[in-house]
Design an enzyme around this catalytic site. Structure first.
Site, mmCIF file in Angstrom:
data_model
loop_
_atom_site.group_PDB
_atom_site.id
_atom_site.type_symbol
_atom_site.label_atom_id
_atom_site.label_comp_id
_atom_site.label_asym_id
_atom_site.label_seq_id
_atom_site.Cartn_x
_atom_site.Cartn_y
_atom_site.Cartn_z
ATOM 1 N N ARG A 98 1.584 2.363 4.621
ATOM 2 C CA ARG A 98 0.407 2.294 3.749
ATOM 3 C C ARG A 98 -0.908 2.396 4.504
ATOM 4 O O ARG A 98 -1.956 2.567 3.903
ATOM 5 C CB ARG A 98 0.447 1.002 2.920
ATOM 6 C CG ARG A 98 1.450 1.058 1.789
ATOM 7 C CD ARG A 98 1.639 -0.272 1.099
ATOM 8 N NE ARG A 98 2.475 -1.174 1.863
ATOM 9 C CZ ARG A 98 2.902 -2.350 1.422
ATOM 10 N NH1 ARG A 98 2.552 -2.766 0.221
ATOM 11 N NH2 ARG A 98 3.663 -3.115 2.168
ATOM 12 N N GLN A 99 -0.845 2.310 5.826
ATOM 13 C CA GLN A 99 -2.048 2.547 6.636
ATOM 14 C C GLN A 99 -1.856 3.883 7.351
ATOM 15 O O GLN A 99 -1.584 3.944 8.541
ATOM 16 C CB GLN A 99 -2.264 1.409 7.637
ATOM 17 C CG GLN A 99 -2.730 0.110 6.974
ATOM 18 C CD GLN A 99 -3.053 -0.950 8.007
ATOM 19 O OE1 GLN A 99 -2.213 -1.321 8.823
ATOM 20 N NE2 GLN A 99 -4.279 -1.444 7.979
ATOM 21 N N ASP A 171 -0.772 5.628 -10.373
ATOM 22 C CA ASP A 171 -2.063 5.951 -9.757
ATOM 23 C C ASP A 171 -2.118 7.445 -9.477
ATOM 24 O O ASP A 171 -1.114 8.160 -9.584
ATOM 25 C CB ASP A 171 -2.303 5.141 -8.467
ATOM 26 C CG ASP A 171 -1.170 5.274 -7.465
ATOM 27 O OD1 ASP A 171 -0.589 6.370 -7.359
ATOM 28 O OD2 ASP A 171 -0.857 4.279 -6.789
ATOM 29 N N LYS A 194 -6.728 3.940 -11.745
ATOM 30 C CA LYS A 194 -7.058 2.556 -11.385
ATOM 31 C C LYS A 194 -7.941 2.528 -10.152
ATOM 32 O O LYS A 194 -8.003 3.488 -9.384
ATOM 33 C CB LYS A 194 -5.788 1.741 -11.126
ATOM 34 C CG LYS A 194 -5.062 2.063 -9.821
ATOM 35 C CD LYS A 194 -3.887 1.136 -9.636
ATOM 36 C CE LYS A 194 -3.323 1.144 -8.255
ATOM 37 N NZ LYS A 194 -2.729 2.228 -7.676
ATOM 38 N N ARG A 196 -8.545 0.190 -6.771
ATOM 39 C CA ARG A 196 -8.036 -0.920 -5.954
ATOM 40 C C ARG A 196 -9.181 -1.510 -5.147
ATOM 41 O O ARG A 196 -9.780 -0.839 -4.312
ATOM 42 C CB ARG A 196 -6.934 -0.421 -5.018
ATOM 43 C CG ARG A 196 -6.239 -1.529 -4.240
ATOM 44 C CD ARG A 196 -5.198 -0.970 -3.286
ATOM 45 N NE ARG A 196 -4.123 -0.276 -3.974
ATOM 46 C CZ ARG A 196 -3.062 -0.891 -4.488
ATOM 47 N NH1 ARG A 196 -2.961 -2.202 -4.425
ATOM 48 N NH2 ARG A 196 -2.116 -0.193 -5.086
ATOM 49 N N THR A 225 4.135 -6.424 -4.721
ATOM 50 C CA THR A 225 3.938 -7.687 -5.446
ATOM 51 C C THR A 225 4.060 -7.510 -6.958
ATOM 52 O O THR A 225 3.982 -8.479 -7.701
ATOM 53 C CB THR A 225 2.554 -8.287 -5.128
ATOM 54 O OG1 THR A 225 1.543 -7.354 -5.534
ATOM 55 C CG2 THR A 225 2.415 -8.581 -3.640
ATOM 56 N N THR A 228 0.430 -4.059 -9.741
ATOM 57 C CA THR A 228 0.050 -2.758 -10.301
ATOM 58 C C THR A 228 0.960 -2.362 -11.450
ATOM 59 O O THR A 228 0.497 -1.943 -12.513
ATOM 60 C CB THR A 228 0.107 -1.680 -9.200
ATOM 61 O OG1 THR A 228 -0.876 -1.973 -8.208
ATOM 62 C CG2 THR A 228 -0.169 -0.304 -9.773
#
Length: 316
Positions: A98-99, A171, A194, A196, A225, A228
């Site tokens: 995710r990075q 998304d 959306k 973030r 988590t 979303t």
């Protein structure tokens, strides 16, 4: 066919999946011990000869991410020093993905760093499923076989009545994946727009597409988590959606994901076993349905070992 022997090993993060792959291949999982010293350092012991062999190490870099990543790196190093002919890192779930770019000043690009570490450890090839961004393949200077999860998910949903069905991307970044699923099912596509504000928190803005009086499948590469996906489901219901299903390849399920999914309006959550679900740590949700990726990974390993095309697996 290649002349050197194929061997499959697990570095401990998903032993059950490794056993399934081995059963598909008709071989036994290689003998290796993954232990820890008293201070937490990882110790790897390969208990059989791998000299001249084609080695496949199965290790999703899921929770605990840093431990599992180090186990993979150390096992790759052990295989290289034991004179393995070729070493493939089979990473069903690629952590730190995710990075993958700098979004603001002084951000790291962790996905590239991890790619460098895997290459430096001695891997000759990577097999991964549903990378968070397809561009991560370019972070490696070794071959990468990127296996999509959508074809497997689509096979499951083909039994649904698609007359009132629409696929929704949670998304804008997941539109390609959602369009692929929609095309395979022959249904329309909608998108949740959306914003973030920070990691693991998302604000639903509005829906692009027609979902009123439709049954909806929300698809993503992972559920972490579940903030979303559950907020998205609520927004879809408020705008007239009927039955709401959710699916993803990687069930990260960081607490309180299970609690949120269980109490949500989502009817079913379809996932794969790229990551093992630990109900004791993560909690329980009766809506979870798990598909196995063992046959897909096993067939990919056979094709790579025999120098055949892997992409042919996904021809519609």
């Amino acid at each position: 066919m290649t002349s050197f022997k194929l061997k499959l090993f697990s570095a401990g993060a998903n032993n059950a999946l490794t056993e399934e792959i081995a059963e598909y291949l008709g071989i036994q999982v290689g003998l290796a011990k993954v232990k820890n010293f008293a201070d937490g350092e990882i110790a790897i012991e390969i208990s059989e000869s791998v000299r001249g062999c084609d080695i496949y190490i199965v290790q999703p870099t899921c929770w605990p991410v840093n431990d599992n990543l180090m186990k993979l790196l150390i096992m790759i190093d052990a295989m290289r020093r034991a004179s393995a002919q070729r070493i493939a890192a089979v990473i069903p779930y690629y952590g730190y993905a995710r990075q993958e770019r700098k979004t603001k000043a002084r951000d790291p690009i962790s996905a590239k760093l991890v790619a460098n570490l895997i290459s430096a450890a001695g891997a000759d090839r990577v097999i991964a499923m549903d990378l968070h961004t397809a561009a991560i393949q370019g972070f490696f200077d070794i071959p990468v076989d990127h296996l999509p999860g959508v074809p497997l998910l689509a096979e499951y949903y083909k039994n649904l009545d698609n007359k009132d069905l629409v696929v929704v991307s949670p998304d804008v970044g997941g539109v390609v994946r959602a369009r692929n699923l929609a095309n395979r099912l022959g249904v329309d596509l909608a998108i949740i727009d959306k914003r973030r504000e920070e990691a693991n928190k998302a604000e639903i803005m509005h829906i692009i597409g027609d979902i009123k009086d439709k049954n909806v499948i929300m698809v993503d590469d992972m559920i972490d988590t579940a903030g979303t996906i559950t907020k998205g489901a609520k927004a879809l219901r408020e705008l007239g959606a009927k039955e709401i299903y959710a699916c993803c390849t990687h069930p990260v399920f960081s607490p309180p994901a299970m609690e949120r999914l269980e109490s949500s309006i989502i009817s079913e959550v379809l996932v794969t076993n790229t990551i093992p679900i630990d109900y004791q740590r993560q909690g329980y949700c009766g809506k979870i349905k798990v598909l196995s990726v063992a046959a897909l990974l096993g067939e990919s390993i056979i094709r790579i070992h025999e120098n055949l095309s892997v992409s042919r697996l996904f021809d519609e």
